[in-house]
Design a protein around this motif. Structure first.
Motif, PDB file in Angstrom:
ATOM      1  N   LEU A 191       0.833  -1.202   0.000  1.00  0.00           N
ATOM      2  CA  LEU A 191       0.000   0.000   0.000  1.00  0.00           C
ATOM      3  C   LEU A 191       0.870   1.256   0.000  1.00  0.00           C
ATOM      4  CD1 LEU A 191      -2.848  -0.983   2.495  1.00  0.00           C
ATOM      5  CD2 LEU A 191      -2.988  -0.823  -0.007  1.00  0.00           C
ATOM      6  N   TRP A 192       1.945   1.248   0.786  1.00  0.00           N
ATOM      7  CA  TRP A 192       2.872   2.381   0.803  1.00  0.00           C
ATOM      8  C   TRP A 192       3.527   2.554  -0.573  1.00  0.00           C
ATOM      9  CZ3 TRP A 192       8.203   2.592   0.043  1.00  0.00           C
ATOM     10  CH2 TRP A 192       8.819   3.804   0.379  1.00  0.00           C
ATOM     11  N   SER A 193       3.942   1.460  -1.169  1.00  0.00           N
ATOM     12  CA  SER A 193       4.632   1.510  -2.462  1.00  0.00           C
ATOM     13  C   SER A 193       3.751   2.051  -3.567  1.00  0.00           C
ATOM     14  CB  SER A 193       5.139   0.114  -2.845  1.00  0.00           C
ATOM     15  OG  SER A 193       6.067  -0.368  -1.905  1.00  0.00           O
ATOM     16  N   THR A 194       2.444   1.921  -3.411  1.00  0.00           N
ATOM     17  CA  THR A 194       1.494   2.418  -4.417  1.00  0.00           C
ATOM     18  C   THR A 194       0.800   3.700  -3.961  1.00  0.00           C
ATOM     19  OG1 THR A 194      -0.199   0.911  -3.530  1.00  0.00           O
ATOM     20  CG2 THR A 194       1.096   0.135  -5.410  1.00  0.00           C
ATOM     21  N   GLY A 195       1.389   4.387  -2.995  1.00  0.00           N
ATOM     22  CA  GLY A 195       0.903   5.695  -2.577  1.00  0.00           C
ATOM     23  C   GLY A 195      -0.387   5.698  -1.804  1.00  0.00           C
ATOM     24  N   ARG A 196      -0.704   4.584  -1.129  1.00  0.00           N
ATOM     25  CA  ARG A 196      -1.994   4.474  -0.454  1.00  0.00           C
ATOM     26  C   ARG A 196      -1.902   4.438   1.074  1.00  0.00           C
ATOM     27  NH1 ARG A 196      -2.669   2.538  -5.507  1.00  0.00           N
ATOM     28  NH2 ARG A 196      -4.781   2.568  -6.403  1.00  0.00           N
ATOM     29  N   ALA A 197      -0.712   4.473   1.631  1.00  0.00           N
ATOM     30  CA  ALA A 197      -0.574   4.371   3.084  1.00  0.00           C
ATOM     31  C   ALA A 197       0.780   4.917   3.506  1.00  0.00           C
ATOM     32  CB  ALA A 197      -0.721   2.919   3.546  1.00  0.00           C
ATOM     33  N   LEU A 199       4.080   4.429   6.172  1.00  0.00           N
ATOM     34  CA  LEU A 199       4.803   3.448   6.967  1.00  0.00           C
ATOM     35  C   LEU A 199       5.547   4.201   8.069  1.00  0.00           C
ATOM     36  CD1 LEU A 199       6.368   0.975   4.355  1.00  0.00           C
ATOM     37  CD2 LEU A 199       4.530   0.488   5.982  1.00  0.00           C
ATOM     38  N   PRO A 200       5.757   3.563   9.205  1.00  0.00           N
ATOM     39  CA  PRO A 200       6.462   4.245  10.293  1.00  0.00           C
ATOM     40  C   PRO A 200       7.803   4.818   9.834  1.00  0.00           C
ATOM     41  CG  PRO A 200       5.548   2.167  11.064  1.00  0.00           C
ATOM     42  CD  PRO A 200       5.347   2.199   9.584  1.00  0.00           C
ATOM     43  N   GLY A 201       7.959   6.132  10.019  1.00  0.00           N
ATOM     44  CA  GLY A 201       9.203   6.790   9.649  1.00  0.00           C
ATOM     45  C   GLY A 201       9.364   7.056   8.174  1.00  0.00           C
ATOM     46  N   ARG A 202       8.332   6.721   7.385  1.00  0.00           N
ATOM     47  CA  ARG A 202       8.425   6.912   5.938  1.00  0.00           C
ATOM     48  C   ARG A 202       7.154   7.602   5.449  1.00  0.00           C
ATOM     49  NH1 ARG A 202      10.349   1.558   6.816  1.00  0.00           N
ATOM     50  NH2 ARG A 202      12.486   1.231   6.063  1.00  0.00           N
ATOM     51  N   PRO A 203       7.229   8.831   4.974  1.00  0.00           N
ATOM     52  CA  PRO A 203       6.034   9.496   4.466  1.00  0.00           C
ATOM     53  C   PRO A 203       5.511   8.805   3.214  1.00  0.00           C
ATOM     54  CG  PRO A 203       7.986  10.786   3.959  1.00  0.00           C
ATOM     55  CD  PRO A 203       8.431   9.679   4.869  1.00  0.00           C
ATOM     56  N   ARG A 204       4.237   8.933   2.989  1.00  0.00           N
ATOM     57  CA  ARG A 204       3.602   8.316   1.826  1.00  0.00           C
ATOM     58  C   ARG A 204       4.173   8.902   0.530  1.00  0.00           C
ATOM     59  NH1 ARG A 204      -2.863   8.008   1.773  1.00  0.00           N
ATOM     60  NH2 ARG A 204      -2.239   7.579   3.938  1.00  0.00           N
ATOM     61  N   PRO A 205       4.554   8.072  -0.431  1.00  0.00           N
ATOM     62  CA  PRO A 205       5.060   8.606  -1.704  1.00  0.00           C
ATOM     63  C   PRO A 205       3.990   9.413  -2.435  1.00  0.00           C
ATOM     64  CG  PRO A 205       5.536   6.252  -1.498  1.00  0.00           C
ATOM     65  CD  PRO A 205       4.582   6.594  -0.398  1.00  0.00           C
ATOM     66  N   THR A 206       4.394  10.522  -3.020  1.00  0.00           N
ATOM     67  CA  THR A 206       3.471  11.311  -3.839  1.00  0.00           C
ATOM     68  C   THR A 206       3.536  10.893  -5.301  1.00  0.00           C
ATOM     69  OG1 THR A 206       5.158  13.034  -4.085  1.00  0.00           O
ATOM     70  CG2 THR A 206       3.560  13.287  -2.281  1.00  0.00           C
TER      71      THR A 206
END
Length: 216
Positions: A191-197, A199-206
């Motif tokens: 989900l983080w890798s596809t900009g949907r969530a 992760l702790p210490g990692r802002p969501r990718p735009t």
């Protein structure tokens, strides 16, 4: 554990597509018939349009692999067009008169097409994708990612629970997102890798994209 459970470095296969689409349809069948015109999560599309977009993506991956000489410089030229401003540009649409059951049948059929093409296409085959030329395993992984993350969007819009198998998420991450974190659970990481969530210490990718190039 899924019936196709393997380790994170195992290839993504046609069976994985079939499993992902089956889980998606099983989940979406639980949605109320009146809920399909609401937005799908953070997307601007309705839930109905999002299923059509997913069916379109699966259909498109199947057809990219379909010609005897697959195209390396563009998509197979089916006409794709939106039905309203802001809706997805699709060649695939479901008949609204058939209701959600018909919509999900369209999704199942598109899933079956790409499953069959991945299963029967020689692994050395190469075909065009906007993110780069890929191979049948790459298209399988793309189909799984499309299915998992758009079902997430739909589940949010339809208020349904949705947590796909961790091993399946791990293998598509390995295939398409080799730079993704490996110290976080696979599903939140996808989900983080596809900009949907987050992760702790990692802002969501735009901005994000997968890497579909065949493995050497």
């Amino acid at each position: 554990m899924s019936p196709t459970a393997k380790n994170a470095t195992s290839p993504v296969t046609a069976d994985d597509i079939d499993h992902a689409v089956g889980l998606s349809v099983e989940t979406l069948r639980k949605a109320p018939a009146t809920a399909w015109d609401g937005h799908a999560g953070s997307l601007e599309w309705t839930c109905w349009e999002t299923v059509e977009h997913l069916a379109q993506a699966l259909f498109s991956y199947a057809t990219q692999l379909g010609p005897k000489t697959p195209p390396l410089d563009g998509k197979v030229p089916f006409v794709r067009a939106p039905r309203r401003p802001g809706s997805p540009a699709n060649a695939i649409h479901a008949d609204r008169e058939t209701g959600p059951a018909g919509l999900l049948q369209v999704l199942e059929a598109s899933g079956a097409l790409v499953t069959a093409m991945v299963r029967t296409t020689p692994p050395e085959t190469r075909a065009y994708h906007v993110y780069g030329i890929s191979d049948p395993e790459g298209f399988a992984a793309m189909a799984v990612v499309e299915t998992l993350v758009h079902t997430h969007d739909l589940a949010e819009g339809l208020a349904l629970p949705w947590t796909p198998p961790a091993d399946l998420c791990a293998r598509v991450l390995t295939r398409l997102f080799p730079d993704a974190p490996t110290d976080t659970p696979p599903w939140p990481t996808l989900l983080w890798s596809t900009g949907r969530a987050d992760l702790p210490g990692r802002p969501r990718p735009t901005k994000w994209r997968w890497q579909g190039a065949p493995k050497l």
